[in-house]
Design a protein around this motif. Structure first.
Motif, PDB file in Angstrom:
ATOM      1  N   MET A 257      41.559 -44.405  10.009  1.00  0.00           N
ATOM      2  CA  MET A 257      42.608 -45.429   9.953  1.00  0.00           C
ATOM      3  C   MET A 257      43.728 -45.120  10.936  1.00  0.00           C
ATOM      4  N   SER A 258      44.067 -43.827  11.002  1.00  0.00           N
ATOM      5  CA  SER A 258      45.196 -43.429  11.844  1.00  0.00           C
ATOM      6  C   SER A 258      44.943 -43.752  13.307  1.00  0.00           C
ATOM      7  N   GLY A 259      43.662 -43.859  13.692  1.00  0.00           N
ATOM      8  CA  GLY A 259      43.313 -44.181  15.075  1.00  0.00           C
ATOM      9  C   GLY A 259      43.872 -45.521  15.525  1.00  0.00           C
ATOM     10  N   ALA A 275      49.609 -37.057  17.841  1.00  0.00           N
ATOM     11  CA  ALA A 275      49.008 -35.722  17.875  1.00  0.00           C
ATOM     12  C   ALA A 275      47.753 -35.697  17.009  1.00  0.00           C
ATOM     13  N   GLU A 276      46.738 -34.997  17.486  1.00  0.00           N
ATOM     14  CA  GLU A 276      45.482 -34.907  16.732  1.00  0.00           C
ATOM     15  C   GLU A 276      44.910 -33.506  16.954  1.00  0.00           C
ATOM     16  N   VAL A 277      44.740 -32.741  15.866  1.00  0.00           N
ATOM     17  CA  VAL A 277      44.260 -31.362  16.008  1.00  0.00           C
ATOM     18  C   VAL A 277      42.775 -31.269  16.347  1.00  0.00           C
ATOM     19  N   THR A 344      48.386 -38.039   8.930  1.00  0.00           N
ATOM     20  CA  THR A 344      47.376 -37.044   8.583  1.00  0.00           C
ATOM     21  C   THR A 344      46.914 -37.391   7.167  1.00  0.00           C
ATOM     22  N   SER A 345      45.774 -36.811   6.750  1.00  0.00           N
ATOM     23  CA  SER A 345      45.218 -37.234   5.451  1.00  0.00           C
ATOM     24  C   SER A 345      45.804 -36.429   4.301  1.00  0.00           C
ATOM     25  N   LEU A 346      47.083 -36.668   4.027  1.00  0.00           N
ATOM     26  CA  LEU A 346      47.713 -35.871   2.974  1.00  0.00           C
ATOM     27  C   LEU A 346      47.344 -36.326   1.564  1.00  0.00           C
ATOM     28  N   HIS A 347      46.485 -37.336   1.461  1.00  0.00           N
ATOM     29  CA  HIS A 347      45.976 -37.650   0.124  1.00  0.00           C
ATOM     30  C   HIS A 347      44.909 -36.625  -0.279  1.00  0.00           C
ATOM     31  N   ILE A 348      44.434 -35.835   0.704  1.00  0.00           N
ATOM     32  CA  ILE A 348      43.515 -34.727   0.397  1.00  0.00           C
ATOM     33  C   ILE A 348      43.984 -33.473   1.158  1.00  0.00           C
ATOM     34  N   GLY A 590      42.240 -44.474  -3.909  1.00  0.00           N
ATOM     35  CA  GLY A 590      42.704 -45.275  -2.778  1.00  0.00           C
ATOM     36  C   GLY A 590      43.459 -44.363  -1.841  1.00  0.00           C
ATOM     37  N   GLY A 591      44.177 -44.957  -0.898  1.00  0.00           N
ATOM     38  CA  GLY A 591      44.787 -44.187   0.187  1.00  0.00           C
ATOM     39  C   GLY A 591      45.609 -42.977  -0.230  1.00  0.00           C
ATOM     40  N   VAL A 592      46.294 -43.032  -1.383  1.00  0.00           N
ATOM     41  CA  VAL A 592      47.196 -41.934  -1.721  1.00  0.00           C
ATOM     42  C   VAL A 592      46.606 -40.926  -2.707  1.00  0.00           C
TER      43      VAL A 592
HETATM   44  N1  LIG Z   1      49.591 -47.222   5.444  1.00  0.00           N
HETATM   45  C1  LIG Z   1      48.392 -47.691   5.378  1.00  0.00           C
HETATM   46  O1  LIG Z   1      48.191 -48.888   5.374  1.00  0.00           O
HETATM   47  C2  LIG Z   1      47.257 -46.754   5.376  1.00  0.00           C
HETATM   48  C3  LIG Z   1      46.026 -47.281   5.612  1.00  0.00           C
HETATM   49  C4  LIG Z   1      44.963 -46.434   5.673  1.00  0.00           C
HETATM   50  C5  LIG Z   1      45.118 -45.084   5.488  1.00  0.00           C
HETATM   51  N2  LIG Z   1      46.314 -44.583   5.175  1.00  0.00           N
HETATM   52  C6  LIG Z   1      46.445 -43.128   4.935  1.00  0.00           C
HETATM   53  O2  LIG Z   1      46.580 -42.481   6.187  1.00  0.00           O
HETATM   54  C7  LIG Z   1      45.935 -41.208   6.144  1.00  0.00           C
HETATM   55  C8  LIG Z   1      44.977 -41.067   7.309  1.00  0.00           C
HETATM   56  O3  LIG Z   1      43.837 -41.902   7.144  1.00  0.00           O
HETATM   57  P1  LIG Z   1      42.572 -41.735   8.117  1.00  0.00           P
HETATM   58  O4  LIG Z   1      41.532 -42.685   7.609  1.00  0.00           O
HETATM   59  O5  LIG Z   1      43.002 -41.868   9.521  1.00  0.00           O
HETATM   60  O6  LIG Z   1      42.153 -40.233   7.805  1.00  0.00           O
HETATM   61  P2  LIG Z   1      41.338 -39.213   8.730  1.00  0.00           P
HETATM   62  O7  LIG Z   1      41.158 -38.005   7.878  1.00  0.00           O
HETATM   63  O8  LIG Z   1      40.169 -39.888   9.309  1.00  0.00           O
HETATM   64  O9  LIG Z   1      42.350 -38.869   9.928  1.00  0.00           O
HETATM   65  C9  LIG Z   1      43.470 -38.005   9.813  1.00  0.00           C
HETATM   66  C10 LIG Z   1      43.509 -37.170  11.087  1.00  0.00           C
HETATM   67  O10 LIG Z   1      44.668 -36.343  11.067  1.00  0.00           O
HETATM   68  C11 LIG Z   1      44.341 -35.144  11.782  1.00  0.00           C
HETATM   69  N3  LIG Z   1      45.312 -34.106  11.412  1.00  0.00           N
HETATM   70  C12 LIG Z   1      45.417 -33.462  10.226  1.00  0.00           C
HETATM   71  N4  LIG Z   1      46.451 -32.614  10.241  1.00  0.00           N
HETATM   72  C13 LIG Z   1      47.033 -32.718  11.460  1.00  0.00           C
HETATM   73  C14 LIG Z   1      48.168 -32.112  12.047  1.00  0.00           C
HETATM   74  N5  LIG Z   1      48.931 -31.265  11.379  1.00  0.00           N
HETATM   75  N6  LIG Z   1      48.480 -32.460  13.326  1.00  0.00           N
HETATM   76  C15 LIG Z   1      47.731 -33.350  14.019  1.00  0.00           C
HETATM   77  N7  LIG Z   1      46.636 -33.956  13.493  1.00  0.00           N
HETATM   78  C16 LIG Z   1      46.306 -33.661  12.221  1.00  0.00           C
HETATM   79  C17 LIG Z   1      42.926 -34.855  11.336  1.00  0.00           C
HETATM   80  O11 LIG Z   1      42.267 -34.009  12.246  1.00  0.00           O
HETATM   81  C18 LIG Z   1      42.319 -36.245  11.242  1.00  0.00           C
HETATM   82  O12 LIG Z   1      41.587 -36.596  12.388  1.00  0.00           O
HETATM   83  C19 LIG Z   1      45.287 -41.123   4.779  1.00  0.00           C
HETATM   84  O13 LIG Z   1      46.064 -40.373   3.892  1.00  0.00           O
HETATM   85  C20 LIG Z   1      45.190 -42.542   4.346  1.00  0.00           C
HETATM   86  O14 LIG Z   1      45.153 -42.685   2.947  1.00  0.00           O
HETATM   87  C21 LIG Z   1      47.400 -45.381   5.155  1.00  0.00           C
END
Ligand SMILES: NC(=O)c1ccc[n+]([C@@H]2O[C@H](COP(=O)([O-])OP(=O)(O)OC[C@H]3O[C@@H](n4cnc5c(N)ncnc54)[C@H](O)[C@@H]3O)[C@@H](O)[C@H]2O)c1
Length: 670
Positions: A257-259, A275-277, A344-348, A590-592
């Motif tokens: 999603m973050s993409g 930023a993406e690690v 970042t995926s702070l829900h996990i 869900g997301g959180v």
């Molecule tokens: N606001 C919204 O509408 C909405 C919608 C979808 C998802 N979300 C939330 O956003 C989060 C991300 O979702 P996603 O599907 O992209 O997850 P994802 O796990 O596919 O992507 C998260 C990325 O963050 C990177 N990352 C982690 N720690 C990092 C750090 N310290 N520095 C740089 N990069 C780091 C990871 O390598 C990973 O690629 C989730 O918690 C999700 O629930 C919010």
């Protein structure tokens, strides 16, 4: 009709096969789900196997028992890979599905779309998005579900318990064809490890939002939502004579999603640094054209950002590394960050969703496997450092918002200095508190979507044109309070095709209120009746006005204390179910995160019939106004305006309105 087509239909009609299929061969290069926690005791492992074997005749138990035990050992779950069908999984035209009920065929189309390898994150494990967003727990459930759908009539309802098809029950034409629950737990059993355990036992699943409710439409939904959020975030900080040119948006994550963030940043016209690690994730997004540049050192990043600022470039940059390091370096360099967030995926947080700044990516992955407790401590340390550097920037004027990834929640749990003076709220708003809540949800605007069930591009073009005409017409008489929302979406739908975001089914998203959703849907139904377009499936993201109770996200702008209740989401799913939804779903998770949110959604097939015209009016009206009424009762000014306006034009609607209390009176009381 081709042989392939016949075998696809025959396989669906057959259900669980009568002869044992050969062992599964994994397709090359497919993205597999991570190994899940080995959490079951020996007795519980026996129970998991016993549960899995319930789907199959006794004569296969010895062979399958061994195989499932291996799956449990190797992957932490039993996916029953052997029963993955041979035919291709993708959204076919509605008429291709073997079905007695067109509504059931619509469900098959949407289920297959969620499992399409071009759409799904881990298609072998039936995961659509979010790392754990499951459509079903295993392939037996999928097979059985499709089998039931193929047989069902318009007077039956299929009940799905976290992916498990309990069966077809007699109902009526007006009832939903499918009722979905995902992850519904007795509240005391809703901790993250409860999900690990009960999912491994095969009795529950994490449906995320649109994964387990068959309504995912690929990245388009999140690009739209992120664009609306960023547009409005800039409106908050810019002077009337300024625009976003040369302004910086710093965030993290280039995953599922973050993409969407860099693409949305470009649409909004700013400089985005994401930023993406994980170098693979960053490179993939770059290759797919979601982000313009890849940079792998902070020195190069600083030079490139300064150039972009000088030239007021619209550019998105992926920095391969930890986001905390960028925040810290920009502080040293005195680079002004205008908007800051994090995805970042702070829900996990403990299983690789968030990478600590103290470790390299490789070191972190190793520690995660070898010493999860130490990893957890590093994550918490990093979150404290992360929050501290954000504070330094916000002191210099950065507008930081939580983008629904549980950043503020986990930072607070890690002991970061992130609480407001009242010790109840966080220092920073969530994007719903400041942006989506007051500007969209409270007025009833939310992520309405549709799928053209013919699978034809031309139908999508025609529906875009219909939706555009409806929104333009509404805008001619709309009150000033909602004109900006309408105009943003008019612009979006006009340019939607240009953004080329259709992956899988022919789908579109836009934000509309009850009036907009009902009028667009009615116009589609008329066009279907006139044979201008084929049938259409309506739905929405769960991330909406009424569908989701989530105190740190969708309902974070509810201030009457009720944000920790989940009555709204439950009323919504029940209310939609008897007002004409083709299917309804309600999820924990869900997301959180598991235990942190209740969210629900619906699907509705429009077939051009007068019955569909009635259903769409009744259900869409309630689906939006339920949440507007609740938001109004919580004293949200915008929602009071919206529900009052709705009552003025709908005499049958009578909503309880709040009386407002003077602060001065309260101050005298305690
Ligand atoms: N606001 C919204 O509408 C909405 C919608 C979808 C998802 N979300 C939330 O956003 C989060 C991300 O979702 P996603 O599907 O992209 O997850 P994802 O796990 O596919 O992507 C998260 C990325 O963050 C990177 N990352 C982690 N720690 C990092 C750090 N310290 N520095 C740089 N990069 C780091 C990871 O390598 C990973 O690629 C989730 O918690 C999700 O629930 C919010």
């Amino acid at each position: 009709m081709t042989a392939n087509h016949n075998s696809f239909q025959a396989a669906i009609l057959q259900g669980i096969p009568t002869t044992l299929p050969p062992k599964h061969q994994f397709p090359a290069g497919v993205n597999r789900a991570p190994k899940r926690k080995d959490i079951l005791s020996k007795e519980e492992k026996h129970l998991a196997i016993r549960n899995a074997l319930r789907y199959f005749p006794k004569k296969w138990h010895a062979e399958l028992g061994l195989e499932f035990a291996e799956e449990l050992q190797d992957y932490g779950r039993i996916y029953m890979y052997r029963f993955k069908p041979n035919y291709k999984l993708h959204a076919r035209p509605l008429s291709d599905y073997p079905a007695q009920s067109q509504q059931a065929a619509a469900l098959m189309l949407m289920i297959q779309n969620n499992l399409d390898p071009a759409v799904a994150q881990h298609p072998e494990e039936l995961i659509t998005y979010g790392g754990n967003g499951a459509v079903f727990q295993n392939w037996a459930q999928y097979t059985l579900c499709m089998h039931y759908l193929a047989q069902m009539t318009d007077e039956q309802t299929l009940h799905l318990y976290s992916g498990h098809p309990m069966g077809l029950f007699p109902s009526s034409k007006n009832a939903p064809r499918v009722v979905v629950t995902n992850g519904m737990m007795i509240p005391n059993y809703s901790k993250p490890d409860d999900w690990e355990k009960f999912n491994a036992l095969g009795v529950t699943q994490y449906g995320q939002m649109t994964a387990g409710s068959f309504m995912y439409i690929g990245p388009q939904g999140i690009v739209h939502g992120t664009t609306i959020t960023l547009l409005n975030a800039f409106r908050k900080i810019l002077q009337p004579d300024e625009n976003s040119g040369g302004k910086i948006f710093l965030t993290a994550g280039l995953g599922g999603m973050s993409g969407a963030q860099p693409k949305a940043g470009n649409i909004c016209g700013c400089i985005t640094i994401c930023a993406e690690v994980n170098p693979k994730a960053a490179t993939k997004r770059h290759q797919q054209g979601w982000v313009d540049l890849l940079i792998d050192t902070l020195d190069k990043l600083v030079i490139r950002v300064r150039t972009a600022q000088k030239n007021k470039e619209v550019v998105s940059i992926a920095y391969i590394g930890n986001v905390v390091a960028v925040w810290e370096r920009f502080d040293q360099e005195d680079i002004q960050i205008h908007l800051g967030s994090d995805q970042t995926s702070l829900h996990i947080p403990w299983t690789g969703g968030y990478y600590p700044v103290s470790l390299s990516y490789e070191e972190a992955n190793l520690m995660l496997q070898e010493n999860p407790d130490a990893f957890k401590k590093e994550v918490q340390k990093s979150l404290r450092r992360h929050a501290a550097i954000i504070q330094k920037h916000t002191d210099k004027g950065t507008y930081f918002f939580d983008y629904g990834n549980a950043f503020l929640l986990e930072a607070a749990r890690a002991g970061a200095d992130i609480m407001a003076e009242n010790k109840i709220d966080f220092k920073y708003p969530s994007y719903v508190q400041d942006i989506l809540g007051p500007l969209c949800f409270d007025y009833g605007f939310g992520p309405f979507r549709w799928v053209c069930a013919s699978g034809k591009k031309v139908d999508l073009d025609r529906t875009d044109a219909i939706a555009l005409a409806v929104l333009e017409e509404i805008n001619t008489t709309a009150p000033p309070e909602i004109q900006m929302q309408l105009q943003d979406n008019i612009r979006w739908i006009r340019e939607a095709k240009k953004n080329k975001m259709v992956v899988g089914s022919q789908a579109r998203i836009l934000y509309a209120d009850a009036e907009g959703r009902m009028k667009i849907a009615a116009a589609f139904n008329t066009a279907i009746a006139n044979n201008t377009i084929g049938p259409v499936v309506l739905g929405r993201d769960h991330h909406d006005v009424s569908g989701t109770d989530s105190p740190y996200r969708e309902t974070s702008n509810i201030y009457d204390g009720s944000k920790f209740t989940a009555d709204m989401a439950i009323h919504n799913v029940i209310g939609d179910s008897f007002r004409g939804a083709t299917w309804v779903s309600i999820h924990n998770g869900g997301g959180v995160g598991w235990g942190e949110v209740m969210n629900g959604g619906f699907g509705m097939l429009l077939d051009g019939s007068p019955e569909a015209a009635e259903r769409l009016k009744s259900m869409l009206f309630y689906d939006v106004n339920n949440g507007v009424a609740r938001r109004s009762w919580a004293r949200n000014e915008e929602a009071i305006f919206a529900i009052q306006r709705e009552m003025d034009r709908t005499p049958q609607l009578k909503v309880t309105l709040p009386n407002l209390v003077d602060d001065a009176l309260l101050k005298k009381l305690f």
